[in-house]
Scaffold this motif. Sequence first.
Motif, PDB file in Angstrom:
ATOM      1  N   ASN A  64       0.835  -1.216   0.000  1.00  0.00           N
ATOM      2  CA  ASN A  64       0.000   0.000   0.000  1.00  0.00           C
ATOM      3  C   ASN A  64       0.863   1.257   0.000  1.00  0.00           C
ATOM      4  O   ASN A  64       0.609   2.202  -0.758  1.00  0.00           O
ATOM      5  N   VAL A  65       1.915   1.250   0.836  1.00  0.00           N
ATOM      6  CA  VAL A  65       2.766   2.450   0.872  1.00  0.00           C
ATOM      7  C   VAL A  65       3.582   2.563  -0.421  1.00  0.00           C
ATOM      8  O   VAL A  65       3.828   3.657  -0.924  1.00  0.00           O
ATOM      9  N   LEU A  66       3.959   1.412  -0.972  1.00  0.00           N
ATOM     10  CA  LEU A  66       4.722   1.444  -2.238  1.00  0.00           C
ATOM     11  C   LEU A  66       3.888   2.051  -3.361  1.00  0.00           C
ATOM     12  O   LEU A  66       4.416   2.774  -4.211  1.00  0.00           O
ATOM     13  N   ALA A  67       2.580   1.775  -3.348  1.00  0.00           N
ATOM     14  CA  ALA A  67       1.705   2.335  -4.394  1.00  0.00           C
ATOM     15  C   ALA A  67       1.657   3.856  -4.274  1.00  0.00           C
ATOM     16  O   ALA A  67       1.710   4.574  -5.280  1.00  0.00           O
ATOM     17  N   VAL A  68       1.590   4.346  -3.046  1.00  0.00           N
ATOM     18  CA  VAL A  68       1.596   5.816  -2.846  1.00  0.00           C
ATOM     19  C   VAL A  68       2.935   6.374  -3.330  1.00  0.00           C
ATOM     20  O   VAL A  68       2.992   7.376  -4.063  1.00  0.00           O
ATOM     21  N   ALA A  69       4.024   5.693  -2.935  1.00  0.00           N
ATOM     22  CA  ALA A  69       5.367   6.168  -3.312  1.00  0.00           C
ATOM     23  C   ALA A  69       5.499   6.230  -4.831  1.00  0.00           C
ATOM     24  O   ALA A  69       5.979   7.217  -5.386  1.00  0.00           O
ATOM     25  N   ALA A  70       5.042   5.187  -5.507  1.00  0.00           N
ATOM     26  CA  ALA A  70       5.188   5.136  -6.963  1.00  0.00           C
ATOM     27  C   ALA A  70       4.320   6.196  -7.640  1.00  0.00           C
ATOM     28  O   ALA A  70       4.692   6.725  -8.682  1.00  0.00           O
ATOM     29  N   SER A  71       3.182   6.520  -7.039  1.00  0.00           N
ATOM     30  CA  SER A  71       2.320   7.547  -7.646  1.00  0.00           C
ATOM     31  C   SER A  71       2.969   8.919  -7.506  1.00  0.00           C
ATOM     32  O   SER A  71       2.746   9.805  -8.334  1.00  0.00           O
ATOM     33  N   GLY A  72       3.752   9.112  -6.456  1.00  0.00           N
ATOM     34  CA  GLY A  72       4.438  10.398  -6.255  1.00  0.00           C
ATOM     35  C   GLY A  72       3.479  11.551  -6.019  1.00  0.00           C
ATOM     36  O   GLY A  72       3.802  12.696  -6.316  1.00  0.00           O
TER      37      GLY A  72
END
Length: 297
Positions: free
Chosen positions: A166-174
């Motif tokens: 979940n946090v990786l998805a936020v990180a990748a969205s920037g």
Amino acid sequence: MPPGVTKTRNVGSLIENAEFRLTVDDLKVISEIMMQEAGIALSQAKASLIYSRLAKRIRKLGLSGFHDYCSLIQSSAGVDECKEMVAALTTNVTSFFREPHHFEHLRTKVLPQLIERAKAGERIRMWSAACSTGPEPYSMALTLLKEMPDASKYDIRILATDIDPNVLAVAASGIYEPALLEPVPEGMRRSWFKPLNDGTDRFQVKDELRRLIAFRHLNLIGNWPMKGKFWVIFCRNVVIYFDNQMQERVWSRFMPLLEDDAALYIGHSERVSGAAASCVVNDGVTVYKKSGGRSLK
Ligand SMILES: C[S@@+](CC[C@H](N)C(=O)[O-])C[C@H]1O[C@@H](n2cnc3c(N)ncnc32)[C@H](O)[C@@H]1O
């Protein structure tokens, strides 16, 4: 608590007057799975946190309480829920330029040499090992861009990993709220972020910044697929959740992955311990340098 639910005093529950009963046995099951899946040590002192975060999962799944929840996560049907539980029980607090002295150290003491090497055609890798929602690797990349605005033309990249998808998805969205970008200096904000223009006041990182970073799922207590070495590792504010043995293991596993003289940045309340401690020298506050003469294989 949803309307209509009466507060009762649950006998044997670690949490008084709560909607669900959380027993010592339930807590033991949850702690053992968290240790096995993520290396995270949870004691009884964390009962309230466990209750509040997992009660939401129990309601969402329509289960009757922690006893059912524990049966689910111990069963083969509960594999996905174990991942949800790890995500729910990990702490994701982070911010841009957190512990600013690390980025100043990176900019002044580490990057000049790495930029020279990159310009000479070398492959340079940095790693944010537990990147949460992304401010840490983006701060590393922003520091690099300040010194080398055309960095994306060279083979200089940042690997950013975390256990929580979940946090990786936020990180990748920037994509970030303006308040989160407050620690980012104005000039950097203007150069490397753009308004999202989706009816909110959020910003998104620009492609030139985004493409310096590869976001990947990685469990620090699992297999690490990477073979190449790193010139910089940020591993901050994650091993504090591990027990001593697991901390020493993570530090030791970093050693063969660090180039000689590479920099290791750790959290303000952490220290490199165990066998790895003899392979590094202090190079500032919670900054270590891999010492050339020694290596752990
Ligand atoms: C408090 S945040 C730290 C973020 C960032 N390093 C910082 O200092 O701002 C801790 C992060 O560690 C991640 N984490 C916890 N256990 C992990 C594990 N076993 N492997 C990889 N990441 C883990 C969590 O998902 C969370 O995003």
